[in-house]
Design an enzyme around this catalytic site. Structure first.
Site, PDB file in Angstrom:
ATOM      1  N   SER A   1       1.240  -1.574   0.061  1.00  0.00           N
ATOM      2  CA  SER A   1      -0.358   0.254  -0.069  1.00  0.00           C
ATOM      3  C   SER A   1       0.906   1.072  -0.200  1.00  0.00           C
ATOM      4  CB  SER A   1      -0.989   0.010   1.029  1.00  0.00           C
ATOM      5  OG  SER A   1      -1.948  -0.665   0.452  1.00  0.00           O
TER       6      SER A   1
ATOM      7  N   LYS B   1       0.841   3.134  -2.896  1.00  0.00           N
ATOM      8  CA  LYS B   1      -0.760   4.094  -2.729  1.00  0.00           C
ATOM      9  C   LYS B   1      -0.789   5.792  -2.961  1.00  0.00           C
ATOM     10  CE  LYS B   1      -4.344   0.716  -0.837  1.00  0.00           C
ATOM     11  NZ  LYS B   1      -4.589   0.505   0.100  1.00  0.00           N
TER      12      LYS B   1
ATOM     13  N   TYR C   1      -3.780  -2.487  -9.871  1.00  0.00           N
ATOM     14  CA  TYR C   1      -3.920  -2.292  -8.412  1.00  0.00           C
ATOM     15  C   TYR C   1      -2.774  -3.198  -8.472  1.00  0.00           C
ATOM     16  CZ  TYR C   1      -4.857  -1.509  -3.915  1.00  0.00           C
ATOM     17  OH  TYR C   1      -5.432  -2.586  -2.803  1.00  0.00           O
TER      18      TYR C   1
ATOM     19  N   TYR D   1      -4.420   3.722   8.314  1.00  0.00           N
ATOM     20  CA  TYR D   1      -6.093   3.333   8.581  1.00  0.00           C
ATOM     21  C   TYR D   1      -6.778   3.223   9.764  1.00  0.00           C
ATOM     22  CZ  TYR D   1      -3.756   1.215   4.686  1.00  0.00           C
ATOM     23  OH  TYR D   1      -2.890   0.668   3.559  1.00  0.00           O
TER      24      TYR D   1
ATOM     25  N   VAL E   1       1.452  -3.651   3.731  1.00  0.00           N
ATOM     26  CA  VAL E   1       1.232  -5.181   4.471  1.00  0.00           C
ATOM     27  C   VAL E   1       2.562  -5.575   4.233  1.00  0.00           C
ATOM     28  CG1 VAL E   1      -1.398  -5.296   4.898  1.00  0.00           C
ATOM     29  CG2 VAL E   1      -0.487  -5.879   3.317  1.00  0.00           C
TER      30      VAL E   1
HETATM   31  N1  GLN Z   1      -2.349  -4.992  -2.043  1.00  0.00           N
HETATM   32  C1  GLN Z   1      -3.028  -5.301  -0.368  1.00  0.00           C
HETATM   33  C2  GLN Z   1      -4.392  -5.047  -0.904  1.00  0.00           C
HETATM   34  O1  GLN Z   1      -4.702  -4.231  -1.279  1.00  0.00           O
HETATM   35  C3  GLN Z   1      -2.888  -3.950   0.026  1.00  0.00           C
HETATM   36  C4  GLN Z   1      -2.881  -3.398   1.368  1.00  0.00           C
HETATM   37  C5  GLN Z   1      -2.128  -3.132   2.232  1.00  0.00           C
HETATM   38  O2  GLN Z   1      -0.912  -2.668   2.317  1.00  0.00           O
HETATM   39  N2  GLN Z   1      -2.465  -2.197   3.225  1.00  0.00           N
HETATM   40  O3  GLN Z   1      -4.898  -5.751   0.168  1.00  0.00           O
END
Ligand code: GLN
Length: 313
Positions: free
Chosen positions: A63, A66, A190, A242, A260
């Site tokens: 993530s 992003k 994505y 989050y 993650v």
């Molecule tokens: N690729 C992961 C997902 O879409 C990214 C989530 C994350 O890093 N928080 O679930």
């Protein structure tokens, strides 16, 4: 300030805790990573990068991507992006679907998965999925000043194969008419964007523009306007972790974005960009040791955006 000592002593003070937290297992390929990995890189505007531990090993940035996708979507779409995605913390887990129905398919912010799927859709625009991934790579290699930046197809495939939740979010968005491109095209970008592999050193170098009003202070290249960089930092601070964003602001006090894969990217406005990596996560998907390392660095430098600059030991 002796940044070399701060980085290496922070690493050493936490080294015994390597392996703490729980690596993400819902993406099977991520569960294969050695949980004892731990790296720190701190990049400063004079071109110096202070590193410790596994700072040169590439990992799945997940993530953290992003942030880059947001910057590129804003470049293509301008402020119109904000008609499609909000700017408020969600207080829910990254892959939550609950707010989407009540809020008619407008995700709360660009960092929860639903918001990132919209952002990726806008970043794709009229290009093909493959061309979009290629453009993202070109841009990141330029920002990180490193041609070796790539993505791991195995991780992307693994995430796609187990991606029911992200598919649900994307089809739900499509049902509200919120996506321009076909769902599977958006998801294919994505998943590859999340599977980008970068080291702490590459990440810290790539993110300096956020800490320096949109311009990489080392190369002089402008990546975005000063006001956009300021706003991306604001979103990172409020939404970057989050339902753990409040805790992260409380403990660390840097705009940051977790992934993650165990990485956290932090922008320290006017001073530095810092990337840390340790695969064990807390319950919200933020690296446990990574957050501790950033908290220690914030304390020792006095750089928290909430402090007056006085360092404590
Ligand atoms: N690729 C992961 C997902 O879409 C990214 C989530 C994350 O890093 N928080 O679930």
């Amino acid at each position: 300030m002796d940044l070399h000592a701060i980085v290496s002593e922070t690493w050493a003070s936490l080294a015994d805790e390597r392996g703490s937290g729980n690596p993400a297992r819902y993406i099977p390929a991520l569960a294969l990573v050695d949980p004892a990995k731990f790296g720190i890189a701190l990049a400063t505007p004079d071109g110096e990068v202070y590193c410790a531990g596994d700072a040169d090993e590439a990992f799945s940035i997940q993530s953290i991507s992003k942030v880059f996708a947001l910057s590129l979507a804003l470049e293509r779409e301008g402020a119109a992006l904000w008609d499609a995605v909000g700017r408020e913390p969600s207080g829910d887990p990254f892959n939550s679907i609950v707010q989407l129905e009540r809020e008619k398919g407008i995700p709360r912010n660009p960092f929860i998965n639903s918001g990132a799927i919209v952002t990726t859709d806008r970043f794709i625009g009229e290009r093909s999925p493959d061309q979009s991934v290629e453009d993202l790579l070109v841009r990141l290699r330029r920002m990180g000043r490193d041609e070796k930046i790539g993505f791991n197809e195995e991780v992307a495939r693994s995430e796609s194969e187990t991606g029911s939740r992200n598919r649900s979010l994307a089809y739900f968005l499509a049902d509200f008419g919120r996506l321009i491109n076909p769902v599977e095209d958006v998801l294919s970008v994505y998943f590859r964007q999340c599977a980008l592999t970068m080291s702490c050193r590459q990440l810290a170098k790539s993110a300096l523009f956020l800490a320096f009003d949109g311009t990489d202070p080392v190369t002089g290249q402008q990546m975005c306007s000063a006001s956009r960089a300021r706003r991306i930092n604001a979103l990172m601070l409020l939404c970057g972790h989050y339902d753990n964003s409040g805790q992260f602001a409380f403990e660390v006090g840097f705009p940051g974005k977790s992934g993650v894969g165990g990485g956290i990217l932090a922008s320290v406005p006017g001073r530095a960009a810092i990337a840390v990596w340790s695969p064990g996560l807390n319950r919200a998907g933020t690296s446990l040791l990574g957050a501790k390392a950033l908290s220690e660095i914030a304390l020792r430098t006095g750089w928290s955006v909430f402090s007056g600059g006085r360092a404590s030991s």
